[in-house]
Design an enzyme around this catalytic site. Structure first.
Site, PDB file in Angstrom:
ATOM      1  N   TYR A 116      12.570   3.051  16.836  1.00  8.21           N
ATOM      2  CA  TYR A 116      13.857   3.151  16.156  1.00  8.21           C
ATOM      3  C   TYR A 116      13.640   4.033  14.931  1.00  8.21           C
ATOM      4  O   TYR A 116      13.034   3.607  13.941  1.00  8.21           O
ATOM      5  CB  TYR A 116      14.352   1.760  15.774  1.00  8.21           C
ATOM      6  N   LYS A 122      15.531   5.644  19.519  1.00  6.52           N
ATOM      7  CA  LYS A 122      16.883   5.703  18.990  1.00  6.52           C
ATOM      8  C   LYS A 122      16.808   6.592  17.763  1.00  6.52           C
ATOM      9  O   LYS A 122      16.054   6.308  16.831  1.00  6.52           O
ATOM     10  CB  LYS A 122      17.415   4.313  18.626  1.00  6.52           C
TER      11      LYS A 122
END
Length: 301
Positions: free
Chosen positions: A136, A165
């Site tokens: 992330y 992400k």
């Protein structure tokens, strides 16, 4: 789950509270709402869920609730990162045991580790399980950026590392990663304003807070890009413009939670300190956004 199945709109769900407690039944209802509205997966305990305000036990139980509610109909991605290695280990181990399809692990925040520390940290975690996992990458909240060389080291060191992400305003880095690792490298858009442009250059899906409000539109945007309907995708992106902007009228998820309560998606608009609900002037501003989007009329009907 095949890694290739991990794509499309996978919204990071908010955490509903009532009287200071997590409303697990309301969470299960949100999972059902997402599946009914066409989302391609569920992201549990992402930034939008206020994970820093949750205990480890609460985060683990939310994972259990999401997996039970989804019942295998869509992939469940569990965000299991923390600034603490020990907490990340506990959260990741539980998510794997519970049956999460993939893990999303945020770069450790506050400590600002060097790149070699990030490599060692992620590879240490990857050795604990065989579940697909992603980084992330959200430097605006963690104060740490990940370099392409670091991603290359993670790919070399872990067969289960599948992507990231990307919540950064950097389209160039997306192309660099896809060029280095190929189109199978999973990149999910983490900034609403870049949903369509990042998918147009190769991102495989969205993990956007606004998906809590309009899961149907986000899933259709993904499907438009997959079918090379660029005009259609652009039209949906433009339709979402003001809602995307409204997410950041205040710290996420303050605006999202107010709008969800206003539309009847969640029973209460409640946060845990230091987060607080939208003040009256922000409520009025958000009401205007919902009215112009035609959502207040739809909710009343």
């Amino acid at each position: 789950m095949e890694v290739s199945d991990l794509k499309g709109s996978i919204p990071p769900l908010i955490t509903p509270f009532r009287d200071g407690q997590v409303e697990y039944d309301a969470y299960a209802a949100m999972v059902e709402f997402q599946i009914r509205e066409g989302s391609h997966g569920i992201l549990v305990n992402g930034t939008t869920s206020e994970p820093a305000s949750l205990t480890i036990e609460e985060r683990n139980r939310i994972v259990d609730v999401a997996i039970d509610a989804a019942a295998g109909r869509v992939p469940i991605v569990a965000a299991t990162g923390s600034q603490s290695l020990a907490e990340t280990e506990m959260l990741s181990d539980h998510a794997v045991r519970a049956g999460a399809d993939a893990l999303l692990i945020v770069t450790p925040y506050y400590s600002k580790p060097p790149q070699r520390g990030l490599v060692d940290y992620y590879l240490h975690l990857a050795r604990r399980h065989d579940r697909p996992w992603m980084v992330y990458h959200i430097p605006g909240r963690t104060a740490v950026s990940v370099t392409l060389d670091t991603f290359k080291a993670l790919k070399d060191g872990s067969d289960t590392f599948i992507g990231m992400k990307h919540a950064a305003n950097d389209l160039g880095f997306v192309t660099e990663c896809l060029t280095a690792f190929g189109p199978e490298f999973r990149i999910f858009v983490g900034l609403e304003e870049l949903s369509f442009p990042m998918m147009a250059i190769g991102a495989c899906g969205l993990m956007n807070a606004v998906g809590n409000l309009r899961p149907d539109v986000l899933s259709r945007l993904c499907e438009a890009v997959w079918s090379s309907d660029i005009p259609g995708g652009r039209a949906l992106h433009e339709r979402l413009l003001e809602l995307n902007q409204a997410v950041f009228f205040d710290t996420n998820p303050i605006p999202i939670k107010y709008m969800m309560k206003r539309l009847g998606i969640i029973p209460e608009n409640e946060h845990r300190l230091p987060m607080t609900p939208a003040p009256p002037e922000l409520e009025r501003r958000l009401d205007g956004v919902l009215e112009r989007a035609g959502l207040l009329t739809a909710a009343a009907a």
